[in-house]
Design a protein around this motif. Structure first.
Motif, mmCIF file in Angstrom:
data_model
loop_
_atom_site.group_PDB
_atom_site.id
_atom_site.type_symbol
_atom_site.label_atom_id
_atom_site.label_comp_id
_atom_site.label_asym_id
_atom_site.label_seq_id
_atom_site.Cartn_x
_atom_site.Cartn_y
_atom_site.Cartn_z
ATOM 1 N N GLN A 87 21.638 45.410 -24.154
ATOM 2 C CA GLN A 87 20.490 45.337 -23.245
ATOM 3 C C GLN A 87 19.265 45.936 -23.914
ATOM 4 N N CYS A 88 18.181 45.187 -23.880
ATOM 5 C CA CYS A 88 16.951 45.658 -24.491
ATOM 6 C C CYS A 88 16.166 46.452 -23.467
ATOM 7 N N SER A 89 15.310 47.354 -23.958
ATOM 8 C CA SER A 89 14.514 48.154 -23.031
ATOM 9 C C SER A 89 13.084 47.621 -22.919
ATOM 10 N N CYS A 90 12.815 46.454 -23.517
ATOM 11 C CA CYS A 90 11.443 45.957 -23.447
ATOM 12 C C CYS A 90 11.160 45.397 -22.043
ATOM 13 N N SER A 91 9.884 45.334 -21.688
ATOM 14 C CA SER A 91 9.489 44.769 -20.400
ATOM 15 C C SER A 91 8.056 44.264 -20.540
ATOM 16 N N THR A 147 6.553 38.536 -29.175
ATOM 17 C CA THR A 147 8.015 38.350 -29.136
ATOM 18 C C THR A 147 8.684 39.664 -29.502
ATOM 19 N N CYS A 148 9.598 40.109 -28.659
ATOM 20 C CA CYS A 148 10.306 41.367 -28.919
ATOM 21 C C CYS A 148 11.211 41.187 -30.123
ATOM 22 N N GLU A 149 11.079 42.095 -31.080
ATOM 23 C CA GLU A 149 11.847 41.975 -32.308
ATOM 24 C C GLU A 149 13.336 42.223 -32.056
ATOM 25 N N PHE A 150 13.650 42.984 -31.031
ATOM 26 C CA PHE A 150 15.053 43.307 -30.736
ATOM 27 C C PHE A 150 15.777 42.162 -30.034
ATOM 28 N N CYS A 151 15.156 41.624 -28.961
ATOM 29 C CA CYS A 151 15.922 40.684 -28.126
ATOM 30 C C CYS A 151 15.308 39.286 -28.122
ATOM 31 N N SER A 152 14.225 39.095 -28.854
ATOM 32 C CA SER A 152 13.554 37.799 -28.955
ATOM 33 C C SER A 152 12.951 37.313 -27.638
HETATM 34 ZN ZN LIG Z 1 13.383 43.229 -26.065
#
Ligand SMILES: [Zn+2]
Length: 335
Positions: free
Chosen positions: A283-287, A315-320
């Motif tokens: 689970q990514c923590s981006c929002s 684009t989030c590098e972790f979860c795209s």
């Molecule tokens: Zn993310």
């Protein structure tokens, strides 16, 4: 780093494997503690979202297993971040574990150099990483000190780096095994590839610290020609690390072999207790909000440079995950 939740024994070992779990265990007759990590959907979700070249995905998978094994031992709420920085074709790996169970990960690499390494059959983990360092950071929140441990990467793999770290920084005899593989399953829509990963961490934690003494990696400032003193290793530890050395990759990823069975297979002669397994999830923590805040922190000039076709796309590098903003949204939020 030692195990924390050793207080809840589980009586019935599971027969079948339970994916995305961390299983702590203890072999008290040998003063050994450890954990077995088994990842299915979690590691598949992360690696599938990136579509990295195979050896890069495999290397990142190993970093994910290592991070989950170390991060899940934290005694408090916080984050454990494993990051490599090196001069090989894979410049950076970042794996971020937020207690108690969330993990995310990404890699930065030079596509041409990775392709050349694959073509030359030089894409083993140590060759992809090259020279540099591995940093492990514990972040307990904005008001707390961050703790960082560093270990050199010298063309070796992550297992080797982990051993160095525990010997140099923590002085805890430790062995780590990591395994990552793709499983192929036939289905209605053809063959589906799925990533699986697993690992085992074993540590020797005797009550008297002298028993944990290990030979120095480096003879230090001994005069030239002097024989370095090598203290004999404790027999219990020799037994423990020898048993871990027998673990095959397949045992760490086989969906039909549970972590409990693996612990039993390795240590049943000495008596092994397993504890309640903890879950892991990708689970990514981006929002949208956090990306918006990040964009607001840039000067207007920089934001103007980011506009393409009238939009800012991040684009989030972790979860795209992709977040799209109109330039006005960000400016309007400022006033
Ligand atoms: Zn993310």
């Amino acid at each position: 780093m030692t195990d924390t939740n050793l207080s809840i024994p589980v009586r019935e070992p599971a027969q079948t494997g339970l994916d995305d779990t961390i299983l702590p265990f203890e072999v008290s007759a040998l003063d050994l503690r450890g954990r077995i990590v088994r990842l299915g959907p979690a590691v598949d979700a992360i690696l599938s979202s990136h579509d990295y070249p195979l050896p890069v995905a495999k290397l990142l998978g190993e970093a994910i297993v290592l991070t989950v094994m170390l991060g899940s031992a934290l005694k408090f709420e916080g984050r454990f971040i494993l990051q490599t920085q090196s001069d090989g074709p894979v410049r950076m790996l970042v794996v971020d574990f937020t207690s108690p169970s969330k993990v995310r990960a990404c890699a930065r690499f030079d596509g041409e150099r990775v392709a050349a390494a694959i073509a030359a059959d030089e894409a083993e983990p140590g060759q992809l990483l090259g020279q540099g360092h591995l940093a492990m950071t514990i972040d307990q929140g904005p008001d707390m000190n961050r703790y960082q441990g560093l270990v050199p990467l010298e063309g070796n793999d992550l297992e080797h780096a982990a051993h160095e770290y525990f010997q140099r920084s923590e002085q805890i005899p430790t062995r780590v095994r990591l395994a990552v593989a793709e499983e192929f399953r036939g289905g209605e829509n053809g063959v589906r590839r799925r990533w699986r990963a697993g690992g085992i961490l074993l540590q020797f934690l005797p009550k008297s610290p002298e028993r944990a003494r290990q030979a120095d990696l480096d003879p230090g400032d001994a005069p030239p020609g002097a024989e370095a003193y090598v203290p004999p290793e404790d027999e219990a530890w020799v037994e423990g690390r020898s048993l871990v050395a027998t673990v095959d990759d397949i045992e760490l990823i086989d969906p039909d072999l549970s972590s409990e069975r693996l612990a039993y297979r390795l240590f049943h002669e000495h008596g092994v207790r397993v504890f309640r397994a903890a879950p892991v999830e990708a689970q990514c923590s981006c929002s949208r909000q956090s990306v918006e805040n990040m964009l607001r922190s840039f000067p207007q000039e920089d934001r103007d440079d980011m506009v393409e076709d009238g939009k800012i796309t991040v684009t989030c590098e972790f979860c795209s995950s992709t977040y799209v903003f109109t330039p006005n949204e960000i400016v309007a939020a400022l006033s």
